[in-house]
Design a protein around this motif. Structure first.
Motif, short mmCIF file in Angstrom:
data_model
loop_
_atom_site.label_atom_id
_atom_site.label_comp_id
_atom_site.label_asym_id
_atom_site.label_seq_id
_atom_site.Cartn_x
_atom_site.Cartn_y
_atom_site.Cartn_z
N MET A 56 5.99 101.09 4.16
CA MET A 56 5.35 101.18 5.47
C MET A 56 5.49 99.91 6.29
O MET A 56 5.00 99.85 7.42
N MET A 57 6.14 98.87 5.76
CA MET A 57 6.32 97.65 6.55
C MET A 57 7.17 97.96 7.78
O MET A 57 8.17 98.69 7.68
N PRO A 58 6.79 97.43 8.94
CA PRO A 58 7.48 97.78 10.20
C PRO A 58 8.99 97.55 10.18
O PRO A 58 9.74 98.31 10.77
N ASP A 59 9.44 96.49 9.49
CA ASP A 59 10.88 96.21 9.48
C ASP A 59 11.59 96.74 8.25
O ASP A 59 12.74 96.40 7.99
N MET A 60 10.92 97.62 7.48
CA MET A 60 11.51 98.15 6.26
C MET A 60 12.63 99.14 6.57
O MET A 60 13.69 99.13 5.95
N ASP A 61 12.38 100.03 7.52
CA ASP A 61 13.38 101.02 7.94
C ASP A 61 13.92 101.83 6.76
O ASP A 61 15.13 102.02 6.60
N GLY A 62 13.00 102.28 5.93
CA GLY A 62 13.37 103.16 4.82
C GLY A 62 14.32 102.52 3.82
O GLY A 62 14.18 101.35 3.44
N LEU A 63 15.34 103.27 3.44
CA LEU A 63 16.28 102.81 2.43
C LEU A 63 17.13 101.64 2.91
O LEU A 63 17.64 100.87 2.10
N LEU A 64 17.26 101.48 4.22
CA LEU A 64 18.02 100.34 4.74
C LEU A 64 17.35 99.03 4.33
O LEU A 64 18.03 98.05 4.03
N GLY A 65 16.02 99.03 4.32
CA GLY A 65 15.29 97.84 3.90
C GLY A 65 15.49 97.53 2.43
O GLY A 65 15.66 96.37 2.04
N LEU A 66 15.49 98.57 1.61
CA LEU A 66 15.71 98.39 0.17
C LEU A 66 17.10 97.81 -0.07
O LEU A 66 17.26 96.85 -0.83
N ARG A 67 18.09 98.39 0.58
CA ARG A 67 19.46 97.89 0.42
C ARG A 67 19.59 96.47 0.98
O ARG A 67 20.28 95.63 0.40
N GLY A 68 18.93 96.23 2.12
CA GLY A 68 19.00 94.91 2.74
C GLY A 68 18.41 93.83 1.85
O GLY A 68 18.97 92.73 1.75
N PHE A 69 17.29 94.15 1.21
CA PHE A 69 16.68 93.17 0.31
C PHE A 69 17.62 92.89 -0.86
O PHE A 69 17.83 91.73 -1.23
N ARG A 70 18.17 93.93 -1.44
CA ARG A 70 19.06 93.75 -2.59
C ARG A 70 20.27 92.88 -2.23
O ARG A 70 20.70 92.04 -3.01
N GLN A 71 20.81 93.10 -1.05
CA GLN A 71 21.99 92.34 -0.63
C GLN A 71 21.66 90.88 -0.30
O GLN A 71 22.48 89.99 -0.50
N SER A 72 20.45 90.65 0.22
CA SER A 72 20.09 89.32 0.70
C SER A 72 19.39 88.45 -0.34
O SER A 72 19.34 87.22 -0.19
N CYS A 73 18.85 89.06 -1.38
CA CYS A 73 18.10 88.30 -2.38
C CYS A 73 19.07 87.66 -3.39
O CYS A 73 19.97 88.31 -3.91
N ARG A 74 18.84 86.38 -3.67
CA ARG A 74 19.73 85.68 -4.60
C ARG A 74 19.45 86.02 -6.06
O ARG A 74 20.26 85.74 -6.94
N HIS A 75 18.29 86.62 -6.30
CA HIS A 75 17.94 87.03 -7.67
C HIS A 75 18.41 88.46 -7.94
O HIS A 75 18.30 89.32 -7.06
#
Length: 203
Positions: A56-75
């Motif tokens: 529900m976070m405003p900038d999550m944008d569904g699955l795009l947010g999940l993929r974005g986090f995975r791509q941007s996180c160094r861990h």
């Protein structure tokens, strides 16, 4: 276990921080209030075992947010999602996108800790009710868009000609799609096709 929880509401963040750490003193909880801040916070942390992202976070944008986090996180860290509610179809998409499972907002602290430990160990967590629904949907025949159109026509009591006129198709094409629909549903006739769709909970 080091956990990063990113929730839209401060009350949820405070709940997670207090109850998780209170339940197990070996748990460290970091929080974020948006996807962007979660990525920034995660990349600044020396170690991280599991991440929970609020859909529900405003900038999550569904699955795009999940993929974005995975791509941007160094861990390389397992990511679970949470929300007020979720259906099996959405959960299936989340798992396909690399999510580690779904944590309902109303989980009790002990259950939440157990689920997070399971996820941190590389397993997936799915609530029992959603797991049952997923298994049920896995048994459903996959209908094409046109077959769904045929099913809608049958439910409306339309003849092949009426369906053809409505969809601007030939009667031969409609007959072909209805036959394919009946085959996938294991239906003897048009009425049985409707009954089978109800039994299989196909919408």
């Amino acid at each position: 276990m080091i956990i990063l929880v990113a929730f839209a509401h401060s009350l949820s963040r405070d709940y997670a921080r207090f109850h998780l750490a209170h339940h197990d003193p070996q748990i460290e909880v970091a929080t974020a209030d948006s996807l962007a801040s979660a990525i920034h916070r995660a990349n600044a942390m020396p170690a991280l075992d599991v991440v929970v992202l609020d859909m529900m976070m405003p900038d999550m944008d569904g699955l795009l947010g999940l993929r974005g986090f995975r791509q941007s996180c160094r861990h390389e860290v397992p990511i679970a999602v949470t929300s007020v509610s979720l259906n099996a179809l959405t959960l299936r998409d989340i798992l396909a996108a690399g999510g580690a499972g779904f944590l309902p907002f109303d989980m009790k602290p002990a259950a939440l800790v157990s689920a997070l430990r399971l996820i941190a160990d590389g397993e997936s967590f799915i609530p029992a009710t959603l797991a049952t629904e997923l298994a049920h949907r896995a048994d459903q025949p996959r209908l094409t868009r046109r077959e769904h159109d045929m099913l809608s026509g049958l439910r409306a009591g339309l003849s092949n000609k009426e369906i053809a006129d409505k969809l601007q198709l030939s009667e031969v094409t409609v007959k072909h799609h209805v036959k394919s629909l009946r085959g996938k549903l294991g239906a003897r006739n048009r009425v049985h096709a409707i009954c089978r769709a109800i039994e299989l909970q196909i919408e």
